[in-house]
Design a protein around this motif. Structure first.
Motif, PDB file in Angstrom:
ATOM      1  N   TYR A  53      18.374  16.447 -13.588  1.00  0.00           N
ATOM      2  CA  TYR A  53      18.566  15.206 -13.279  1.00  0.00           C
ATOM      3  C   TYR A  53      17.126  14.509 -13.162  1.00  0.00           C
ATOM      4  O   TYR A  53      16.201  15.241 -13.083  1.00  0.00           O
ATOM      5  N   GLU A  54      17.077  13.017 -13.543  1.00  0.00           N
ATOM      6  CA  GLU A  54      15.828  12.361 -13.591  1.00  0.00           C
ATOM      7  C   GLU A  54      15.822  11.621 -12.265  1.00  0.00           C
ATOM      8  O   GLU A  54      16.755  11.303 -11.656  1.00  0.00           O
ATOM      9  N   ILE A  55      14.385  11.364 -12.040  1.00  0.00           N
ATOM     10  CA  ILE A  55      14.282  10.555 -10.481  1.00  0.00           C
ATOM     11  C   ILE A  55      13.903   9.173 -10.933  1.00  0.00           C
ATOM     12  O   ILE A  55      12.801   9.000 -11.411  1.00  0.00           O
ATOM     13  N   VAL A  56      14.473   8.070 -10.276  1.00  0.00           N
ATOM     14  CA  VAL A  56      13.547   6.719 -10.029  1.00  0.00           C
ATOM     15  C   VAL A  56      13.234   6.545  -8.743  1.00  0.00           C
ATOM     16  O   VAL A  56      14.093   6.183  -8.306  1.00  0.00           O
ATOM     17  N   GLU A  57      12.174   6.422  -8.358  1.00  0.00           N
ATOM     18  CA  GLU A  57      11.560   6.134  -7.109  1.00  0.00           C
ATOM     19  C   GLU A  57      11.606   4.711  -7.163  1.00  0.00           C
ATOM     20  O   GLU A  57      10.950   3.674  -7.781  1.00  0.00           O
ATOM     21  N   GLY A 104       0.889  -1.214  -0.176  1.00  0.00           N
ATOM     22  CA  GLY A 104       0.059   0.076  -0.048  1.00  0.00           C
ATOM     23  C   GLY A 104       0.799   1.363   0.163  1.00  0.00           C
ATOM     24  O   GLY A 104       0.593   2.091  -0.862  1.00  0.00           O
ATOM     25  N   LEU A 105       1.779   1.392   0.780  1.00  0.00           N
ATOM     26  CA  LEU A 105       2.760   2.396   1.013  1.00  0.00           C
ATOM     27  C   LEU A 105       3.401   2.667  -0.397  1.00  0.00           C
ATOM     28  O   LEU A 105       3.846   3.914  -0.600  1.00  0.00           O
ATOM     29  N   TYR A 106       3.806   1.529  -1.097  1.00  0.00           N
ATOM     30  CA  TYR A 106       4.468   1.999  -2.204  1.00  0.00           C
ATOM     31  C   TYR A 106       3.859   2.960  -3.382  1.00  0.00           C
ATOM     32  O   TYR A 106       4.321   3.353  -4.193  1.00  0.00           O
ATOM     33  N   GLN A 107       2.569   2.513  -3.260  1.00  0.00           N
ATOM     34  CA  GLN A 107       1.700   3.135  -4.315  1.00  0.00           C
ATOM     35  C   GLN A 107       1.931   4.496  -4.232  1.00  0.00           C
ATOM     36  O   GLN A 107       1.896   5.346  -5.057  1.00  0.00           O
ATOM     37  N   ILE A 108       2.079   5.429  -2.936  1.00  0.00           N
ATOM     38  CA  ILE A 108       2.487   6.799  -2.930  1.00  0.00           C
ATOM     39  C   ILE A 108       3.601   7.163  -3.412  1.00  0.00           C
ATOM     40  O   ILE A 108       3.826   8.376  -3.862  1.00  0.00           O
ATOM     41  N   SER A 109       4.683   6.274  -3.293  1.00  0.00           N
ATOM     42  CA  SER A 109       6.059   6.474  -3.637  1.00  0.00           C
ATOM     43  C   SER A 109       6.482   6.030  -5.007  1.00  0.00           C
ATOM     44  O   SER A 109       7.570   6.538  -5.441  1.00  0.00           O
ATOM     45  N   ASN A 110       5.590   5.462  -5.868  1.00  0.00           N
ATOM     46  CA  ASN A 110       5.971   5.008  -6.968  1.00  0.00           C
ATOM     47  C   ASN A 110       5.771   5.859  -8.078  1.00  0.00           C
ATOM     48  O   ASN A 110       4.668   6.066  -8.559  1.00  0.00           O
ATOM     49  N   PHE A 111       6.607   6.761  -8.261  1.00  0.00           N
ATOM     50  CA  PHE A 111       6.886   7.721  -9.229  1.00  0.00           C
ATOM     51  C   PHE A 111       7.126   7.153 -10.881  1.00  0.00           C
ATOM     52  O   PHE A 111       7.270   8.009 -11.810  1.00  0.00           O
ATOM     53  N   TYR A 114      18.479   7.256  -8.315  1.00  0.00           N
ATOM     54  CA  TYR A 114      17.711   6.097  -7.687  1.00  0.00           C
ATOM     55  C   TYR A 114      17.565   6.555  -6.240  1.00  0.00           C
ATOM     56  O   TYR A 114      18.538   6.554  -5.453  1.00  0.00           O
ATOM     57  N   GLN A 115      16.300   6.777  -5.927  1.00  0.00           N
ATOM     58  CA  GLN A 115      16.106   7.291  -4.321  1.00  0.00           C
ATOM     59  C   GLN A 115      14.906   6.705  -3.716  1.00  0.00           C
ATOM     60  O   GLN A 115      13.793   5.793  -4.409  1.00  0.00           O
ATOM     61  N   TYR A 116      14.661   6.874  -2.336  1.00  0.00           N
ATOM     62  CA  TYR A 116      13.292   6.943  -1.542  1.00  0.00           C
ATOM     63  C   TYR A 116      12.915   8.459  -1.513  1.00  0.00           C
ATOM     64  O   TYR A 116      13.865   8.986  -0.854  1.00  0.00           O
ATOM     65  N   LYS A 117      11.914   8.681  -1.714  1.00  0.00           N
ATOM     66  CA  LYS A 117      11.557  10.327  -1.525  1.00  0.00           C
ATOM     67  C   LYS A 117      11.722  10.815  -0.400  1.00  0.00           C
ATOM     68  O   LYS A 117      12.544  11.923  -0.336  1.00  0.00           O
ATOM     69  N   THR A 118      11.470  10.154   0.738  1.00  0.00           N
ATOM     70  CA  THR A 118      11.639  10.948   2.057  1.00  0.00           C
ATOM     71  C   THR A 118      12.835  10.289   2.923  1.00  0.00           C
ATOM     72  O   THR A 118      13.108  10.568   4.250  1.00  0.00           O
ATOM     73  N   CYS A 119      13.657   9.761   2.096  1.00  0.00           N
ATOM     74  CA  CYS A 119      15.173   9.388   2.629  1.00  0.00           C
ATOM     75  C   CYS A 119      15.861  10.564   2.983  1.00  0.00           C
ATOM     76  O   CYS A 119      16.034  11.466   2.106  1.00  0.00           O
TER      77      CYS A 119
END
Length: 376
Positions: A127-131, A74-81, A105-110
């Motif tokens: 830069y590009e972001i891969v969540e 469930g939590l992944y749905q919010i962070s999967n950009f 390559y990141q976790y948004k709130t890390c």
């Protein structure tokens, strides 16, 4: 918070907090520190604290599975950009060629990932972001290094560890006679075991910007300014990050409020939302207590946060806008990156009301906003 919490909930946390290992300058050879004490990462991503808390909370295997499925998925749905372009003006990126492509390559709130984003944004580096999915981590399956952040340069050169990424890129921006691979050789990877006997990866010299004497005088015009920058960058990694989780999840109410925001923003289904909010919040509340004891924090962890932040403000001083003077240096960017992950939460509001950080933080926000604005 979503990505880091999922990493805990999924029981696949392999993150180890970054510990400084060595320093160097032009006049001295590289020195590798023998100390490899590695405390667990912030936001409850330390493995030992999570395992203890999870065992206490769950008890049964069935509930554990529900915890992973309901909370993790469930939590992944919010962070999967997936992949998204960061809004930066490539034409204004200082010293970077137009074909210089970065993928983070990141976790948004890390907090460590936040540090890297702040650095890139401040210097207007596109830069590009891969969540990264914190449960399956398929996005970094290709990498032998399994922690975030990871920064890929032109799809071929990999930079690991937030402080190495920042130091290496800063070196590149200043020293035009060195390539990224050449610069990375200045930050040797060290394999060792920590106090718990776990295999860890450390990087030598990671708080040092590798510049010659002439560039060093330009970058650090004041006496001891380089040492101060290194000192407070290390402090941000070694101490400040450990105050985040215990404060964000200080009470069950605060933990629920944090997860309520996550669930609301993620638009979860009823089943997923229930586990993401209530089970996840309960787990993180328990883990925060473990982290408080592990790092010898006061019963009222807010006091440790307040003291740390006021210590930082005192180090900046009253006569300067930033530790770097008129402009932020790498220590300013690091501290701001760590504190920024608490925005919107009660801990952040309390910090702003009960410390002297407000004016410095406001100046940092304005500077980042100005630098991130498209060039005219």
């Amino acid at each position: 918070m979503a990505a880091a919490c999922v990493r805990l909930i999924s029981k696949v946390s392999r993150l180890v907090h970054e510990k400084p290992s060595c320093i160097t300058n032009k006049a001295a050879a590289f020195a590798i520190s023998a100390s490899l004490r590695r405390p667990g990462r912030t936001y409850g991503t330390g493995r030992e604290g999570f395992r203890e808390g999870l065992s206490f909370l769950l008890g049964g295997r069935g509930l554990g599975c529900a915890f992973v499925l309901g909370g993790g998925f469930g939590l992944y749905q919010i962070s999967n950009f997936a992949i998204k372009w960061h809004l930066a003006d490539a034409a204004t990126a200082p010293g970077l060629e137009t074909d210089f492509k970065l993928m983070l390559y990141q976790y948004k709130t890390c907090p460590f990932c936040s540090k890297v984003r702040v650095f890139l944004d401040y210097h207007r580096i596109p830069y590009e972001i891969v969540e990264v999915n914190p449960v399956m981590r398929q996005e970094i399956k290709w990498s032998a290094y399994k922690k975030v952040p990871i920064l890929m340069v032109n799809g071929t050169v990999q930079l690991n560890d937030s402080s190495v990424i920042i130091s290496a890129l800063m070196t590149y921006l200043i020293s035009k006679d060195m390539t990224i691979p050449q610069i990375l050789a200045c930050y040797p990877e060290i394999k060792a075991k920590n106090e718990s006997g776990k295999d860890v990866t450390e990087f030598g010299n990671k708080y040092w910007v590798m510049v010659n004497d002439a560039h060093c005088e330009q970058l650090y015009p004041e006496k001891d300014s380089r040492n101060e920058e290194i000192k407070w960058r290390k402090w941000a990694d070694d101490w400040l990050v450990h105050l985040i989780s215990p404060n964000v999840y200080r009470t069950l109410g605060e933990a629920l409020a944090s997860f309520d925001y996550i669930v609301h923003e993620g638009k979860f289904g009823r089943f997923e939302g229930f586990f993401a909010k209530y089970v996840g919040a309960a787990a993180m509340w328990i883990i925060s207590k473990k982290l408080r004891n592990k790092h010898n924090l006061q019963e009222d962890v807010r006091q440790d946060l307040y003291k740390a932040v006021n210590d930082w403000v005192a180090a900046v001083g009253k006569k300067k806008k930033f530790m770097g003077g008129e402009s932020p240096n790498l220590a300013d960017l690091a501290v701001f990156g760590v504190l920024r992950v608490m925005e919107g939460l009660q801990a952040f509001n309390d910090m702003m009301e009960n410390t002297k950080v407000k004016h410095w933080y406001g100046r940092m926000e304005k500077t980042l906003l100005h630098n991130c604005s498209p060039a005219e």
